[in-house]
Design an enzyme around this catalytic site. Structure first.
Site, PDB file in Angstrom:
ATOM      1  N   ASN A 159       0.838  -1.200   0.000  1.00 47.15           N
ATOM      2  CA  ASN A 159       0.000   0.000   0.000  1.00 47.15           C
ATOM      3  C   ASN A 159       0.878   1.257   0.000  1.00 47.15           C
ATOM      4  O   ASN A 159       0.671   2.183   0.783  1.00 47.15           O
ATOM      5  CB  ASN A 159      -0.957   0.001   1.186  1.00 47.15           C
ATOM      6  CG  ASN A 159      -2.052   1.064   1.051  1.00 47.15           C
ATOM      7  OD1 ASN A 159      -2.298   1.565  -0.033  1.00 47.15           O
ATOM      8  ND2 ASN A 159      -2.693   1.396   2.154  1.00 47.15           N
TER       9      ASN A 159
ATOM     10  N   TYR B  73      -0.682  -8.606  -8.591  1.00 50.46           N
ATOM     11  CA  TYR B  73      -1.655  -7.716  -7.939  1.00 50.46           C
ATOM     12  C   TYR B  73      -2.911  -7.699  -8.796  1.00 50.46           C
ATOM     13  O   TYR B  73      -3.003  -7.005  -9.793  1.00 50.46           O
ATOM     14  CB  TYR B  73      -1.057  -6.314  -7.792  1.00 50.46           C
ATOM     15  CG  TYR B  73      -1.970  -5.310  -7.117  1.00 50.46           C
ATOM     16  CD1 TYR B  73      -2.880  -5.699  -6.135  1.00 50.46           C
ATOM     17  CD2 TYR B  73      -1.903  -3.967  -7.456  1.00 50.46           C
ATOM     18  CE1 TYR B  73      -3.706  -4.780  -5.513  1.00 50.46           C
ATOM     19  CE2 TYR B  73      -2.714  -3.027  -6.836  1.00 50.46           C
ATOM     20  CZ  TYR B  73      -3.609  -3.437  -5.868  1.00 50.46           C
ATOM     21  OH  TYR B  73      -4.425  -2.508  -5.257  1.00 50.46           O
TER      22      TYR B  73
ATOM     23  N   ASP C 178      -1.662 -10.197  -3.860  1.00 44.69           N
ATOM     24  CA  ASP C 178      -2.996  -9.760  -3.475  1.00 44.69           C
ATOM     25  C   ASP C 178      -3.945 -10.132  -4.605  1.00 44.69           C
ATOM     26  O   ASP C 178      -3.962  -9.479  -5.641  1.00 44.69           O
ATOM     27  CB  ASP C 178      -2.976  -8.247  -3.233  1.00 44.69           C
ATOM     28  CG  ASP C 178      -4.336  -7.687  -2.847  1.00 44.69           C
ATOM     29  OD1 ASP C 178      -5.307  -8.464  -2.806  1.00 44.69           O
ATOM     30  OD2 ASP C 178      -4.423  -6.472  -2.611  1.00 44.69           O
TER      31      ASP C 178
ATOM     32  N   ASN D 235      -7.223 -10.157  -4.246  1.00 45.80           N
ATOM     33  CA  ASN D 235      -8.443  -9.368  -4.065  1.00 45.80           C
ATOM     34  C   ASN D 235      -9.722 -10.202  -4.109  1.00 45.80           C
ATOM     35  O   ASN D 235     -10.782  -9.724  -4.531  1.00 45.80           O
ATOM     36  CB  ASN D 235      -8.512  -8.224  -5.085  1.00 45.80           C
ATOM     37  CG  ASN D 235      -7.972  -6.921  -4.521  1.00 45.80           C
ATOM     38  OD1 ASN D 235      -8.345  -6.525  -3.412  1.00 45.80           O
ATOM     39  ND2 ASN D 235      -7.096  -6.264  -5.262  1.00 45.80           N
TER      40      ASN D 235
ATOM     41  N   ASP E 208      -1.926  -1.804   5.298  1.00 45.83           N
ATOM     42  CA  ASP E 208      -3.220  -2.346   5.722  1.00 45.83           C
ATOM     43  C   ASP E 208      -3.293  -3.847   5.469  1.00 45.83           C
ATOM     44  O   ASP E 208      -4.252  -4.506   5.861  1.00 45.83           O
ATOM     45  CB  ASP E 208      -4.389  -1.615   5.049  1.00 45.83           C
ATOM     46  CG  ASP E 208      -4.270  -1.527   3.544  1.00 45.83           C
ATOM     47  OD1 ASP E 208      -3.209  -1.902   2.980  1.00 45.83           O
ATOM     48  OD2 ASP E 208      -5.235  -1.074   2.905  1.00 45.83           O
ATOM     49  N   HIS E 209      -2.274  -4.395   4.807  1.00 45.03           N
ATOM     50  CA  HIS E 209      -2.090  -5.836   4.642  1.00 45.03           C
ATOM     51  C   HIS E 209      -0.977  -6.303   5.574  1.00 45.03           C
ATOM     52  O   HIS E 209      -0.162  -5.504   6.049  1.00 45.03           O
ATOM     53  CB  HIS E 209      -1.687  -6.187   3.206  1.00 45.03           C
ATOM     54  CG  HIS E 209      -2.738  -5.913   2.182  1.00 45.03           C
ATOM     55  ND1 HIS E 209      -3.399  -6.912   1.500  1.00 45.03           N
ATOM     56  CD2 HIS E 209      -3.231  -4.743   1.706  1.00 45.03           C
ATOM     57  CE1 HIS E 209      -4.250  -6.371   0.647  1.00 45.03           C
ATOM     58  NE2 HIS E 209      -4.168  -5.058   0.749  1.00 45.03           N
TER      59      HIS E 209
END
Length: 255
Positions: free
Chosen positions: A9, A108, A148, A150, A245-246
């Site tokens: 992030n 990503y 990630d 998602n 935040d990860h």
């Protein structure tokens, strides 16, 4: 072989929070970063090219957006940026390092949470990527795809699953795509080989007290070729410090 994956992030933000100091203590062979949010010409400072690592970046064309990176202790035989899909590759979302017959990838996958247009982009990518994964799953290489994705695959993979079934990241179509990915054991979720427990999350919203209350999502994965299933030794999610935040996902392999 230790591999660490983290959605930073913002790599400059993660650096200010101590990520690179921690990283150098982990003795990892490969570190896969996502959402670097920087162009390489903005990363001239020493921390972004850590000692004892070969560093590779694939930036988004849009400044301050997306971007992936790989740090490798061993010089790769080859590094590939992108998958040949122009709109996706322009966002800097895929970089692959090849070591003999092993490929380690930092991925990503798009989020669709900002609206219908981006969700459509995400679905379009999933369709394309499914074909690529089918092809890769049948070749003679071994893959570790870190990043990630998602998507939270199952109800166990997010705290408030009932309330999120209409939200991007836990849509029925997205979960069905993950089901299909794992259906024939061609691809393996490395974390779940070792850890089948609940409340194991890698991302927490910055809203409310999601981190403090562990109201999270497991959307970061190391997904590996079936031939590597028996090579997974241990896995963990590092939460003693917050760089993003990860949280970093760490997997050790007998390779």
């Amino acid at each position: 072989m230790r591999i660490i994956s983290l959605n930073a992030n913002g790599i400059r933000s993660a650096e200010r929070k101590g990520f690179f100091t921690w990283m150098q203590q982990q003795n990892a062979d490969v570190i896969c970063l996502q959402e670097t949010k920087a162009q390489i010409n903005q990363l001239s400072a020493e921390p972004f090219f850590p000692q004892n690592y070969h560093c590779f970046y694939h930036d988004a064309e849009k400044k301050g957006y997306s971007g992936v990176a790989l740090y490798c202790k061993t010089q790769p035989d080859k590094v590939i940026s992108g998958i040949g899909k122009a709109d996706f590759d322009a966002e800097g979302r895929f970089i692959e390092a090849q070591f003999g017959k092993l490929s380690v990838i930092s991925l990503y996958l798009p989020s669709g949470s900002s609206g219908e247009e981006r969700q459509a982009f995400k679905f379009n990518f999933l369709d394309y990527f499914a074909i690529l994964l089918q092809q890769r799953g049948q070749d003679d290489r071994r893959y570790i795809i870190c990043g990630d994705w998602n998507i939270a695959h199952k109800a166990i993979d997010l705290k408030n699953w009932r309330g999120n079934q209409k939200n991007s990241g836990f849509l029925p179509e997205e979960r069905a795509w993950m089901d299909s990915l794992f259906a024939e054991d061609q691809w393996i979720d490395a974390f779940r080989v070792i850890n089948q427990e609940g409340d194991q999350y890698t991302w927490w919203s910055n809203r409310g007290q999601a981190w403090a209350k562990n109201v999270g999502w497991r959307i970061d994965y190391q997904i590996v070729s079936a031939a590597l299933k028996d090579k997974i030794i241990s896995t963990s999610i590092y939460k003693d410090q917050r760089f993003s935040d990860h949280a970093p996902l760490i997997v050790d392999y007998d390779l």
